[in-house]
Design a protein around this motif. Structure first.
Motif, PDB file in Angstrom:
ATOM      1  N   UNK A  29      53.335  38.978  30.622  1.00 31.09           N
ATOM      2  CA  UNK A  29      53.045  39.993  29.609  1.00 31.09           C
ATOM      3  C   UNK A  29      51.582  40.443  29.702  1.00 31.09           C
ATOM      4  N   UNK A  30      50.677  39.477  29.860  1.00 24.97           N
ATOM      5  CA  UNK A  30      49.249  39.803  29.985  1.00 24.97           C
ATOM      6  C   UNK A  30      49.019  40.674  31.228  1.00 24.97           C
ATOM      7  N   UNK A  31      49.639  40.288  32.352  1.00 27.09           N
ATOM      8  CA  UNK A  31      49.477  41.059  33.595  1.00 27.09           C
ATOM      9  C   UNK A  31      49.968  42.488  33.398  1.00 27.09           C
ATOM     10  N   UNK A  32      51.122  42.642  32.742  1.00 30.61           N
ATOM     11  CA  UNK A  32      51.681  43.981  32.549  1.00 30.61           C
ATOM     12  C   UNK A  32      50.742  44.858  31.723  1.00 30.61           C
ATOM     13  N   UNK A  33      50.260  44.315  30.613  1.00 28.46           N
ATOM     14  CA  UNK A  33      49.390  45.104  29.728  1.00 28.46           C
ATOM     15  C   UNK A  33      48.078  45.443  30.450  1.00 28.46           C
ATOM     16  N   UNK A  34      47.486  44.448  31.118  1.00 31.39           N
ATOM     17  CA  UNK A  34      46.212  44.691  31.821  1.00 31.39           C
ATOM     18  C   UNK A  34      46.389  45.717  32.938  1.00 31.39           C
TER      19      UNK A  34
ATOM     20  N   UNK B 206      36.183  42.750  42.686  1.00 32.74           N
ATOM     21  CA  UNK B 206      37.484  42.963  43.331  1.00 32.74           C
ATOM     22  C   UNK B 206      38.530  42.043  42.710  1.00 32.74           C
ATOM     23  N   UNK B 207      38.153  40.793  42.513  1.00 37.05           N
ATOM     24  CA  UNK B 207      39.120  39.832  41.934  1.00 37.05           C
ATOM     25  C   UNK B 207      39.482  40.208  40.506  1.00 37.05           C
ATOM     26  N   UNK B 208      38.480  40.626  39.748  1.00 36.44           N
ATOM     27  CA  UNK B 208      38.755  41.012  38.360  1.00 36.44           C
ATOM     28  C   UNK B 208      39.693  42.215  38.315  1.00 36.44           C
ATOM     29  N   UNK B 209      39.512  43.148  39.255  1.00 36.02           N
ATOM     30  CA  UNK B 209      40.352  44.340  39.292  1.00 36.02           C
ATOM     31  C   UNK B 209      41.761  44.008  39.777  1.00 36.02           C
ATOM     32  N   UNK B 210      41.863  43.145  40.768  1.00 36.89           N
ATOM     33  CA  UNK B 210      43.145  42.949  41.456  1.00 36.89           C
ATOM     34  C   UNK B 210      43.969  41.751  40.992  1.00 36.89           C
ATOM     35  N   UNK B 211      43.370  40.889  40.192  1.00 29.97           N
ATOM     36  CA  UNK B 211      44.071  39.655  39.804  1.00 29.97           C
ATOM     37  C   UNK B 211      45.379  39.943  39.073  1.00 29.97           C
ATOM     38  N   UNK B 212      45.450  41.127  38.426  1.00 35.23           N
ATOM     39  CA  UNK B 212      46.647  41.463  37.626  1.00 35.23           C
ATOM     40  C   UNK B 212      47.840  41.792  38.504  1.00 35.23           C
ATOM     41  N   UNK B 214      49.092  39.700  40.588  1.00 33.90           N
ATOM     42  CA  UNK B 214      49.604  38.422  41.096  1.00 33.90           C
ATOM     43  C   UNK B 214      51.056  38.158  40.683  1.00 33.90           C
ATOM     44  N   UNK B 215      51.773  39.223  40.410  1.00 37.37           N
ATOM     45  CA  UNK B 215      53.175  39.111  39.988  1.00 37.37           C
ATOM     46  C   UNK B 215      53.991  38.090  40.788  1.00 37.37           C
ATOM     47  N   UNK B 216      53.902  38.099  42.146  1.00 37.67           N
ATOM     48  CA  UNK B 216      54.753  37.146  42.885  1.00 37.67           C
ATOM     49  C   UNK B 216      54.501  35.693  42.492  1.00 37.67           C
ATOM     50  N   UNK B 217      53.242  35.365  42.215  1.00 37.61           N
ATOM     51  CA  UNK B 217      52.917  33.966  41.917  1.00 37.61           C
ATOM     52  C   UNK B 217      53.458  33.547  40.548  1.00 37.61           C
ATOM     53  N   UNK B 218      53.666  34.513  39.654  1.00 39.66           N
ATOM     54  CA  UNK B 218      54.232  34.200  38.342  1.00 39.66           C
ATOM     55  C   UNK B 218      55.758  34.293  38.371  1.00 39.66           C
ATOM     56  N   UNK B 219      56.293  35.094  39.277  1.00 44.25           N
ATOM     57  CA  UNK B 219      57.742  35.276  39.321  1.00 44.25           C
ATOM     58  C   UNK B 219      58.441  34.132  40.059  1.00 44.25           C
ATOM     59  N   UNK B 220      57.834  33.700  41.164  1.00 43.66           N
ATOM     60  CA  UNK B 220      58.521  32.707  42.007  1.00 43.66           C
ATOM     61  C   UNK B 220      58.868  31.413  41.274  1.00 43.66           C
ATOM     62  N   UNK B 221      57.941  30.814  40.493  1.00 43.35           N
ATOM     63  CA  UNK B 221      58.324  29.560  39.818  1.00 43.35           C
ATOM     64  C   UNK B 221      59.522  29.759  38.893  1.00 43.35           C
ATOM     65  N   UNK B 222      59.611  30.921  38.263  1.00 41.69           N
ATOM     66  CA  UNK B 222      60.766  31.168  37.387  1.00 41.69           C
ATOM     67  C   UNK B 222      62.026  31.357  38.217  1.00 41.69           C
ATOM     68  N   UNK B 223      61.932  32.202  39.243  1.00 41.43           N
ATOM     69  CA  UNK B 223      63.127  32.531  40.038  1.00 41.43           C
ATOM     70  C   UNK B 223      63.713  31.298  40.712  1.00 41.43           C
ATOM     71  N   UNK B 224      62.844  30.315  41.020  1.00 43.04           N
ATOM     72  CA  UNK B 224      63.337  29.090  41.665  1.00 43.04           C
ATOM     73  C   UNK B 224      63.856  28.071  40.659  1.00 43.04           C
ATOM     74  N   UNK B 225      63.503  28.210  39.378  1.00 44.31           N
ATOM     75  CA  UNK B 225      63.903  27.173  38.412  1.00 44.31           C
ATOM     76  C   UNK B 225      64.917  27.667  37.380  1.00 44.31           C
ATOM     77  N   UNK B 226      65.188  28.990  37.382  1.00 46.99           N
ATOM     78  CA  UNK B 226      66.181  29.503  36.431  1.00 46.99           C
ATOM     79  C   UNK B 226      67.583  29.054  36.877  1.00 46.99           C
ATOM     80  N   UNK B 227      68.455  28.882  35.908  1.00 49.48           N
ATOM     81  CA  UNK B 227      69.850  28.577  36.238  1.00 49.48           C
ATOM     82  C   UNK B 227      70.483  29.836  36.821  1.00 49.48           C
ATOM     83  N   UNK B 228      70.744  29.811  38.135  1.00 53.79           N
ATOM     84  CA  UNK B 228      71.164  31.048  38.805  1.00 53.79           C
ATOM     85  C   UNK B 228      72.557  31.502  38.403  1.00 53.79           C
TER      86      UNK B 228
END
Lengths: 150, 233
Positions: A29-34, B206-212, B214-228
């Motif tokens: 959610x934070x990433x989306x808003x930012x 650059x990091x402050x601008x681009x850190x947002x 990082x979608x893959x790093x937040x998605x993968x742990x969920x996609x691997x642990x959700x009940x498929x």
């Protein structure tokens, strides 16, 4: 985790991963808003940093080219011909230390520095023009003073 | 057979009604979120899209609280965030690749380059192809726009439809994203002189601008642990 707690969990989330999923959701959610704020504000804020509205966008483009290629005579061609060659093809003025890992030497552009660079350049050009005019006047005066003696 | 069906028709009817009510509520919420995402994907109109998206998200959460079968909130966030992330990345890089001599690109992209990443300022529009001339940059653009981001967009749509292929392809494309982050940052580090010399906000900016992104790093742990099993074949 008892059965009633299990039932409270979102679909697909098991008790074992519930905490991780909760924090991932917050992070997403934070990433989306930012991202949305950043993407929406990038163009206006970059333009303001570079001197808009004191400079038009075309003037911002001119000034950045002058910095990039260390050449006060460079200007952006706007609009650019559709199938024209790359704008800076063959340029010889950019300052770099060349090597396997090249290092550029252009000036760092601080807040509204391009306005300052433009004003300084115009002042230099005006001073140069004034000097040339004074020299021409002096030359003419010298010539006219010299003519009667001939 | 007829008798059995008739005796259970009330139950099936309730189930069907619940299913159709849930689908209608999900569609209503999705219409708001899709409209919001289209606007957010344009970058400049994002602030108009965000309230539409948040309203749709609220409709979805409220419908779930009311007892309807809705898509899990985290799946909704992953799906739409992946679409926005891909749209923004693709737009910036497509401008650089194909519209590199437009005024808007020469202000936005080279201005961004001067502030955060010299790769988009250094010898800009000097390469025969135009745009960024930093070593390797054009290769990343050509590889990632049509291959990674298009595939990830399709996977996100499948995920939002709760399809198994959507979950599987999002796993594949998010792992591609991990490779991209590793490769891209290694490239930037090796050619750090080009990327950060004379830049207003080097490295940390650059990091402050681009850190947002990082979608893959937040998605993968969920996609691997959700009940498929929640995703349909």
């Amino acid at each position: 985790m008892n059965a009633s707690n299990e039932k409270d969990l979102p679909l697909g989330t098991t008790a074992h991963y519930a905490n991780m999923h909760k924090w991932l959701q917050r992070g997403l959610f934070v990433c989306l808003v930012c991202l949305v704020f950043e993407a929406a504000l990038s163009f206006p804020l970059i333009a303001m940093w570079m001197g808009w509205p004191t400079l038009t966008l075309t003037e911002v483009c001119h000034e950045m080219e002058k910095v990039r290629f260390a050449d006060d005579s460079r200007e952006c061609i706007v609009p650019y011909p559709l199938f024209g060659p790359a704008e800076a093809k063959g340029q010889k003025t950019a300052q770099d230390t060349w090597g396997i890992q090249p290092r550029p030497h252009y000036k760092r552009i601080g807040y509204r520095d391009l306005v300052k660079f433009r004003d300084e350049r115009l002042a230099r050009e005006a001073a140069g023009a004034r000097l040339r005019a004074e020299r021409d006047v002096a030359l003419k005066a010298g010539l006219s003073a010299a003519q009667p003696q001939q | 057979m007829t008798a059995i069906t008739n005796s259970q028709s009330g139950n099936f009817g309730n189930y069907d009604a619940h299913q159709s009510d849930s689908a209608a509520a999900q569609l209503r919420a999705d219409k708001w979120m899709i409209s919001g995402t289209i606007l957010m994907g344009t970058a400049i109109l994002g602030l108009f899209g965000l309230p539409l998206f948040l309203y749709g998200l609220r409709l979805q959460i409220n419908a779930a609280k009311a007892g309807l079968s809705m898509r899990p909130t985290i799946v909704t966030l992953i799906g739409y965030l992946v679409i926005i992330d891909s749209a923004l990345n693709s737009m910036g890089w497509t401008l650089d690749l194909f519209a590199n001599h437009t005024l808007v690109n020469r202000v936005l992209t080279t201005g961004w380059g001067a502030m955060f990443d010299g790769g988009y300022f250094w010898h800009y529009n000097e390469l025969w192809l135009g745009g960024a001339g930093a070593p390797g940059e054009k290769a990343w653009e050509i590889a990632l726009i049509p291959v990674l981001f298009c595939a990830r967009l399709a996977a996100a749509i499948g995920l939002l439809q709760m399809k198994r292929w959507g979950q599987q392809w999002l796993i594949v494309t998010c792992w591609m994203g991990v490779i991209v982050w590793t490769g891209y940052n290694t490239n930037m580090t090796i050619f750090a002189d080009i990327r950060y010399s004379g830049v207003t906000f080097p490295v940390w900016g650059w990091w402050l601008y681009d850190i947002w992104y990082i979608t893959p790093f937040l998605s993968l742990p969920y996609l691997h642990t959700v009940n498929r099993e929640i995703f349909s074949e």
